[in-house]
Structures are given as C-alpha cells and as structure tokens.
Design a protein around this motif. Structure first.
Motif, PDB file in Angstrom:
ATOM      1  N   ASP A  57      -3.292  11.625  -1.373  1.00 19.65           N
ATOM      2  CA  ASP A  57      -3.389  12.860  -2.159  1.00 19.65           C
ATOM      3  C   ASP A  57      -4.611  13.684  -1.777  1.00 19.65           C
ATOM      4  OD1 ASP A  57      -1.210  11.783  -3.483  1.00 19.65           O
ATOM      5  OD2 ASP A  57      -2.386  11.055  -5.175  1.00 19.65           O
ATOM      6  N   ASP A  58      -5.701  13.001  -1.408  1.00 16.83           N
ATOM      7  CA  ASP A  58      -6.968  13.692  -1.177  1.00 16.83           C
ATOM      8  C   ASP A  58      -7.532  13.459   0.224  1.00 16.83           C
ATOM      9  OD1 ASP A  58      -7.321  11.025  -1.718  1.00 16.83           O
ATOM     10  OD2 ASP A  58      -8.890  11.281  -3.209  1.00 16.83           O
ATOM     11  N   ALA A  59      -6.638  13.170   1.188  1.00 17.41           N
ATOM     12  CA  ALA A  59      -7.061  12.970   2.579  1.00 17.41           C
ATOM     13  C   ALA A  59      -5.850  13.167   3.485  1.00 17.41           C
ATOM     14  CB  ALA A  59      -7.645  11.564   2.765  1.00 17.41           C
ATOM     15  N   ASP A  60      -6.075  13.055   4.792  1.00 19.25           N
ATOM     16  CA  ASP A  60      -4.987  13.181   5.749  1.00 19.25           C
ATOM     17  C   ASP A  60      -4.018  12.006   5.608  1.00 19.25           C
ATOM     18  OD1 ASP A  60      -6.153  15.466   6.836  1.00 19.25           O
ATOM     19  OD2 ASP A  60      -7.309  14.315   8.300  1.00 19.25           O
ATOM     20  N   SER A  61      -2.796  12.196   6.107  1.00 17.81           N
ATOM     21  CA  SER A  61      -1.807  11.120   6.113  1.00 17.81           C
ATOM     22  C   SER A  61      -2.036  10.213   7.321  1.00 17.81           C
ATOM     23  CB  SER A  61      -0.400  11.700   6.181  1.00 17.81           C
ATOM     24  OG  SER A  61      -0.126  12.422   5.007  1.00 17.81           O
ATOM     25  N   TYR A  62      -1.708   8.945   7.136  1.00 14.25           N
ATOM     26  CA  TYR A  62      -1.819   7.958   8.212  1.00 14.25           C
ATOM     27  C   TYR A  62      -0.558   7.113   8.214  1.00 14.25           C
ATOM     28  CZ  TYR A  62      -6.833   8.848   8.611  1.00 14.25           C
ATOM     29  OH  TYR A  62      -8.048   9.442   8.810  1.00 14.25           O
ATOM     30  N   HIS A  63      -0.278   6.472   9.347  1.00 10.87           N
ATOM     31  CA  HIS A  63       0.781   5.468   9.367  1.00 10.87           C
ATOM     32  C   HIS A  63       0.351   4.290  10.228  1.00 10.87           C
ATOM     33  CE1 HIS A  63       1.877   8.420  12.551  1.00 10.87           C
ATOM     34  NE2 HIS A  63       2.145   7.335  13.259  1.00 10.87           N
TER      35      HIS A  63
ATOM     36  N   THR B  20       7.136   4.522   2.490  1.00  7.78           N
ATOM     37  CA  THR B  20       6.099   5.534   2.302  1.00  7.78           C
ATOM     38  C   THR B  20       5.372   5.256   0.994  1.00  7.78           C
ATOM     39  OG1 THR B  20       7.392   7.190   3.489  1.00  7.78           O
ATOM     40  CG2 THR B  20       5.628   8.007   2.076  1.00  7.78           C
ATOM     41  N   LEU B  21       4.052   5.148   1.083  1.00  9.80           N
ATOM     42  CA  LEU B  21       3.217   4.893  -0.083  1.00  9.80           C
ATOM     43  C   LEU B  21       2.328   6.101  -0.315  1.00  9.80           C
ATOM     44  CD1 LEU B  21       2.256   1.257   0.902  1.00  9.80           C
ATOM     45  CD2 LEU B  21       3.902   1.936  -0.836  1.00  9.80           C
ATOM     46  N   SER B  22       2.369   6.630  -1.532  1.00 14.55           N
ATOM     47  CA  SER B  22       1.561   7.797  -1.873  1.00 14.55           C
ATOM     48  C   SER B  22       0.541   7.402  -2.934  1.00 14.55           C
ATOM     49  CB  SER B  22       2.446   8.915  -2.413  1.00 14.55           C
ATOM     50  OG  SER B  22       3.483   9.202  -1.504  1.00 14.55           O
ATOM     51  N   MET B  23      -0.721   7.759  -2.684  1.00 14.28           N
ATOM     52  CA  MET B  23      -1.805   7.427  -3.615  1.00 14.28           C
ATOM     53  C   MET B  23      -3.037   8.219  -3.212  1.00 14.28           C
ATOM     54  SD  MET B  23      -2.641   3.706  -1.954  1.00 14.28           S
ATOM     55  CE  MET B  23      -1.000   3.565  -1.242  1.00 14.28           C
ATOM     56  N   ASP B  24      -4.128   8.062  -3.992  1.00 10.73           N
ATOM     57  CA  ASP B  24      -5.379   8.672  -3.569  1.00 10.73           C
ATOM     58  C   ASP B  24      -6.224   7.635  -2.816  1.00 10.73           C
ATOM     59  OD1 ASP B  24      -6.579   7.094  -5.569  1.00 10.73           O
ATOM     60  OD2 ASP B  24      -6.704   8.750  -6.974  1.00 10.73           O
TER      61      ASP B  24
ATOM     62  N   ARG C 207       2.914   5.555  -5.607  1.00  7.75           N
ATOM     63  CA  ARG C 207       4.328   5.915  -5.590  1.00  7.75           C
ATOM     64  C   ARG C 207       4.900   5.420  -4.257  1.00  7.75           C
ATOM     65  NH1 ARG C 207       0.893   9.375  -6.709  1.00  7.75           N
ATOM     66  NH2 ARG C 207       1.098  10.775  -4.941  1.00  7.75           N
ATOM     67  N   ALA C 208       6.088   4.840  -4.304  1.00  5.45           N
ATOM     68  CA  ALA C 208       6.672   4.259  -3.097  1.00  5.45           C
ATOM     69  C   ALA C 208       8.100   4.747  -2.891  1.00  5.45           C
ATOM     70  CB  ALA C 208       6.651   2.736  -3.188  1.00  5.45           C
ATOM     71  N   ASP C 209       8.429   5.009  -1.631  1.00  3.15           N
ATOM     72  CA  ASP C 209       9.795   5.354  -1.236  1.00  3.15           C
ATOM     73  C   ASP C 209      10.184   4.480  -0.058  1.00  3.15           C
ATOM     74  OD1 ASP C 209      10.493   7.617  -2.929  1.00  3.15           O
ATOM     75  OD2 ASP C 209       8.918   8.705  -1.861  1.00  3.15           O
ATOM     76  N   GLY C 210      11.458   4.116   0.002  1.00  7.59           N
ATOM     77  CA  GLY C 210      11.928   3.306   1.123  1.00  7.59           C
ATOM     78  C   GLY C 210      11.964   1.837   0.749  1.00  7.59           C
ATOM     79  N   ASP C 211      11.590   0.976   1.697  1.00  7.07           N
ATOM     80  CA  ASP C 211      11.647  -0.473   1.517  1.00  7.07           C
ATOM     81  C   ASP C 211      10.454  -0.938   0.679  1.00  7.07           C
ATOM     82  OD1 ASP C 211      11.758  -3.215   1.652  1.00  7.07           O
ATOM     83  OD2 ASP C 211      12.131  -3.297   3.814  1.00  7.07           O
ATOM     84  N   ILE C 212      10.624  -0.884  -0.645  1.00  7.22           N
ATOM     85  CA  ILE C 212       9.521  -1.196  -1.554  1.00  7.22           C
ATOM     86  C   ILE C 212       9.123  -2.669  -1.455  1.00  7.22           C
ATOM     87  CG2 ILE C 212       8.840  -1.247  -3.989  1.00  7.22           C
ATOM     88  CD1 ILE C 212      10.645   1.259  -4.332  1.00  7.22           C
ATOM     89  N   MET C 213      10.061  -3.565  -1.165  1.00  7.26           N
ATOM     90  CA  MET C 213       9.715  -4.983  -1.018  1.00  7.26           C
ATOM     91  C   MET C 213       8.735  -5.188   0.138  1.00  7.26           C
ATOM     92  SD  MET C 213      10.891  -6.416  -3.557  1.00  7.26           S
ATOM     93  CE  MET C 213      10.292  -8.042  -3.129  1.00  7.26           C
ATOM     94  N   LEU C 214       8.878  -4.370   1.170  1.00  6.34           N
ATOM     95  CA  LEU C 214       7.962  -4.457   2.297  1.00  6.34           C
ATOM     96  C   LEU C 214       6.536  -4.117   1.857  1.00  6.34           C
ATOM     97  CD1 LEU C 214       7.923  -4.997   5.333  1.00  6.34           C
ATOM     98  CD2 LEU C 214       8.226  -2.556   5.686  1.00  6.34           C
TER      99      LEU C 214
END
Length: 104
Positions: A32-38, A59-63, A87-94
């Motif tokens: 939320d408060d920085a660049d995205s990474y993967h 995809t995990l979204s947080m600060d 907040r999570a989207d996709g394969d949440i078990m992963l």
C-alpha cells in the motif's frame, strides 16, 4: 535502499530450497505504501523482481509495517489475514507456506 527492498533482500537470504522443492510459484506483493515486488520460485531458486508480475500464483496486499512484522515473526500471518491487515487473491493456501519457505 527502501525498507521494503531491505525486507525482500532479507527474505532471499533466508530462502529454504528444501521447503520449496518442486514448487513453481510467483508471490506478488502489492504494498500500500511502497513499490510492488514479486518473488519467483522455480527449480529450487528464488528470484526477486519489482513491479507487477504477468501471472502471479498468489497476490498479497498489505502495508510495509505488516510485511515486516509477519516476516520477523512479530505477527502471525494467518492472524494478520483474519484481522484484515493482509488481503490475498489466488492460491491462498500457498500464502500460508511463506514462513516455511523463508524461515526466521
């Protein structure tokens, strides 16, 4: 180096190839408060990238504060998810395997 970048660099240093054996996955982190990474895991290796990945597994979204607390063990990832801090989207078990793949 940004705080977020430092957290991901530390995670790369703690990568446990045995835990990720046979895994092919892309963890997308939308901060939320920085660049995205993967983080891309394949063939027992982990690589960090910046920005949006074309096809993330989860995809995990947080600060940044939440990311730091979860990866340092101060905050349980599942608890953070239940509290709405992640907040999570996709394969949440992963996503639940993050602390096994990147142990403290």
């Amino acid at each position: 180096m940004s705080e977020a970048n430092a957290i991901f660099e530390a995670m790369l240093g703690r990568f446990d190839a045995d835990e990720a054996d046979g895994m092919e996955a892309v963890f997308q982190f939308d901060l939320d408060d920085a660049d995205s990474y993967h983080l891309s895991i394949e063939d027992g290796k982990c690589e960090m990238g910046t920005g949006e990945h074309d096809d993330p597994t989860v995809t995990l979204s947080m600060d940044v504060k939440t990311l730091k607390e979860v990866m340092s063990g101060e905050l349980d990832g599942m608890a953070a998810f239940m509290q709405g801090k992640i907040r999570a989207d996709g394969d949440i078990m992963l996503a639940t395997k993050l602390t096994q793949i990147f142990p403290l």
